[in-house]
Design an enzyme around this catalytic site. Structure first.
Site, PDB file in Angstrom:
ATOM      1  N   ARG A 100       0.839  -1.206   0.000  1.00 41.09           N
ATOM      2  CA  ARG A 100       0.000   0.000   0.000  1.00 41.09           C
ATOM      3  C   ARG A 100       0.878   1.262   0.000  1.00 41.09           C
ATOM      4  NH1 ARG A 100      -2.177   1.864   4.312  1.00 41.09           N
ATOM      5  NH2 ARG A 100      -2.524  -0.139   5.345  1.00 41.09           N
ATOM      6  N   TYR A 146     -15.453  15.626 -17.554  1.00 42.87           N
ATOM      7  CA  TYR A 146     -15.769  14.238 -17.223  1.00 42.87           C
ATOM      8  C   TYR A 146     -16.782  14.235 -16.061  1.00 42.87           C
ATOM      9  CZ  TYR A 146     -15.611   9.762 -15.042  1.00 42.87           C
ATOM     10  OH  TYR A 146     -15.997   8.596 -14.450  1.00 42.87           O
ATOM     11  N   ASP A 159      -6.338  17.510 -16.490  1.00 45.79           N
ATOM     12  CA  ASP A 159      -6.752  16.157 -16.860  1.00 45.79           C
ATOM     13  C   ASP A 159      -6.376  15.962 -18.333  1.00 45.79           C
ATOM     14  OD1 ASP A 159      -8.048  13.875 -17.750  1.00 45.79           O
ATOM     15  OD2 ASP A 159      -9.890  14.238 -16.623  1.00 45.79           O
ATOM     16  N   LYS A 189      -7.577   4.631 -20.030  1.00 43.92           N
ATOM     17  CA  LYS A 189      -7.836   5.045 -21.423  1.00 43.92           C
ATOM     18  C   LYS A 189      -6.587   4.849 -22.291  1.00 43.92           C
ATOM     19  CE  LYS A 189     -11.574   6.444 -19.271  1.00 43.92           C
ATOM     20  NZ  LYS A 189     -12.669   5.559 -19.041  1.00 43.92           N
TER      21      LYS A 189
HETATM   22  N1  PLP Z   1     -11.160  11.782 -16.724  1.00 42.31           N
HETATM   23  C1  PLP Z   1     -11.663  11.523 -17.938  1.00 42.31           C
HETATM   24  C2  PLP Z   1     -11.501  12.542 -19.033  1.00 42.31           C
HETATM   25  C3  PLP Z   1     -12.346  10.323 -18.169  1.00 42.31           C
HETATM   26  O1  PLP Z   1     -12.866  10.076 -19.391  1.00 42.31           O
HETATM   27  C4  PLP Z   1     -12.486   9.388 -17.101  1.00 42.31           C
HETATM   28  C5  PLP Z   1     -13.231   8.106 -17.275  1.00 42.31           C
HETATM   29  O2  PLP Z   1     -14.082   7.958 -18.105  1.00 42.31           O
HETATM   30  C6  PLP Z   1     -11.949   9.698 -15.864  1.00 42.31           C
HETATM   31  C7  PLP Z   1     -11.295  10.891 -15.712  1.00 42.31           C
HETATM   32  C8  PLP Z   1     -12.093   8.737 -14.689  1.00 42.31           C
HETATM   33  O3  PLP Z   1     -11.228   7.663 -14.823  1.00 42.31           O
HETATM   34  P1  PLP Z   1     -11.532   6.182 -14.266  1.00 42.31           P
HETATM   35  O4  PLP Z   1     -12.733   5.668 -14.948  1.00 42.31           O
HETATM   36  O5  PLP Z   1     -10.263   5.444 -14.595  1.00 42.31           O
HETATM   37  O6  PLP Z   1     -11.730   6.317 -12.777  1.00 42.31           O
END
Ligand code: PLP
Length: 382
Positions: free
Chosen positions: A52, A104, A177, A202
């Site tokens: 962890r 998101y 992001d 992704k």
């Molecule tokens: N940021 C973006 C632009 C995303 O498309 C996503 C997921 O769809 C996330 C964050 C969140 O990631 P996770 O699904 O791996 O928790």
């Protein structure tokens, strides 16, 4: 070339984590599954104690990610959301966050819940409106300006250098992001950002078989220590197998990005004049309002994400989403396979995403097959 000379991202990626096993000559690292690590004869650790806290699989992956992003350090997490929320977890009650109105949705829901509980002040801005971000930051004086390089799922382009200036003038940090623009496409720290985030689920992994998150920092400061404490104490670390798979996926990232970008541009150009199409939202098109900024900050292609607005409203969009044969009707993005998603189905009730918006994640298939599939789905829906 000496192995420690500065190498192109393509080279770093192709050899990510290689040449570790000196004993056997294995060219990829083993999967180290251990959760606990024995001390030596003097009762000293050998660098690891408990998974962890840290684990050899994370160390290798984090080293590659830090180098790719030009960061001082990186940390990997169990999911994108585990990583993103670790950033906000370190705020003091009442500190401010400024973020885009369309982003998101999962993270925005988390931010709104935190704001409703009085844990943070939240200000949202319209990323499509020039000057709105700067005005929101100057007014709210937040601790964190959080942006997406391309806002998901409308793909408005945020000027990262301008965001960094606005954040720093207000005494905030800029966190980006960059999930849809991995470090072969854009490096936010080079443009002035302080923190970069990825859902590794992704593009970084790229094969739709890992959940993971990444943070990379310009400097190891008090905020970074706090993020590390959150990962340790909440326990949202990436699994050993996921870390290994992510590293394996990343070895082909440069090629996948190149192909997805070429496919997406070909598809956007081929379909923009289709009679069933109301609008194609893709920053690679000259007609996109953010095209010039996208071109400047993304020299290696515009990526594989686009959305289309089709005629016939929500019902028309549903007909197209259910009419493709090659595009899989599924959420998520950045994998080798092309996906189509009727976005309104997953957005929260207060979402500003139009009901006729279809989000496409373009994969690495042959462009002509993707174009033919989307054309027949649009023809059938007209
Ligand atoms: N940021 C973006 C632009 C995303 O498309 C996503 C997921 O769809 C996330 C964050 C969140 O990631 P996770 O699904 O791996 O928790």
């Amino acid at each position: 070339m000496a192995r420690n000379a500065r190498q192109a991202p393509e080279t770093l990626l192709a050899q990510a984590g290689h040449f570790l096993d000196r004993e056997t000559g294995a060219v990829v690292p083993p999967i180290q599954a251990a959760t606990t690590f024995a001390r030596d004869g003097d009762y000293q650790t050998r660098g690891y104690t408990y998974a962890r806290t840290d684990q050899p699989g994370y160390t290798v992956l984090e080293g590659v990610l830090a180098e790719l992003e030009g960061a001082e350090a990186a940390l990997v997490f169990a999911s994108g959301l585990a990583a993103a929320t670790a950033v906000f977890d370190g705020l003091q009650p009442g500190q401010g966050v400024v973020a885009p109105q369309v982003m998101y949705h999962g993270l925005q829901v988390w931010l709104k819940r935190a704001a409703a509980k009085g844990l943070i002040r939240l200000t949202l801005f319209d990323a499509a409106k020039p000057g709105a971000m700067e005005a929101a930051v100057a007014e709210a004086k937040p601790a964190i300006l959080w942006v997406e390089t391309l806002t998901n799922p409308t793909w408005d382009v945020i000027d990262i250098a301008a965001a960094a200036r606005a954040a720093h003038e207000a005494g905030a940090i800029l966190a980006v992001d960059a999930t849809v623009t991995p470090p072969v496409g854009l490096r936010p720290l080079d443009l002035g950002a302080d923190l970069v985030f990825h859902s590794a689920t992704k593009y970084l992994n790229g094969h739709s078989d890992v959940l993971g998150g990444v943070l990379a920092t310009r400097r190891k400061d008090a905020m970074w220590d706090e993020i590390g404490q959150t990962r340790l104490l909440v326990g949202g670390v990436m699994g050993a197998f996921e870390a290994w798979l992510t590293l394996r996926g990343m070895r082909t990232l440069a090629l996948r990005w190149e192909r997805a970008s070429a496919n997406a541009l070909a598809l956007a150009q081929a379909l923009q004049d289709h009679p069933a199409m109301a609008q194609v939202l893709y920053p690679g098109l000259h007609s996109h309002p953010g095209h010039a900024i996208a071109q400047a900050q993304m020299p290696n292609g515009f990526g594989g994400m686009m959305s289309i607005l089709v005629k016939g409203g929500e019902a028309g969009a549903r007909r197209v989403a259910t009419g493709t044969q090659l595009f899989l009707p599924a959420t998520s993005l950045g994998g080798v396979e092309s996906l189509i998603e009727h976005r309104i189905v997953v957005e929260p009730p207060d979402s500003q995403v139009p009901p006729d918006l279809l989000r496409l994640s373009i994969g690495i298939e042959a462009a002509e097959d993707l174009i033919a599939d989307m054309r027949q789905a649009l023809d059938a829906a007209t």
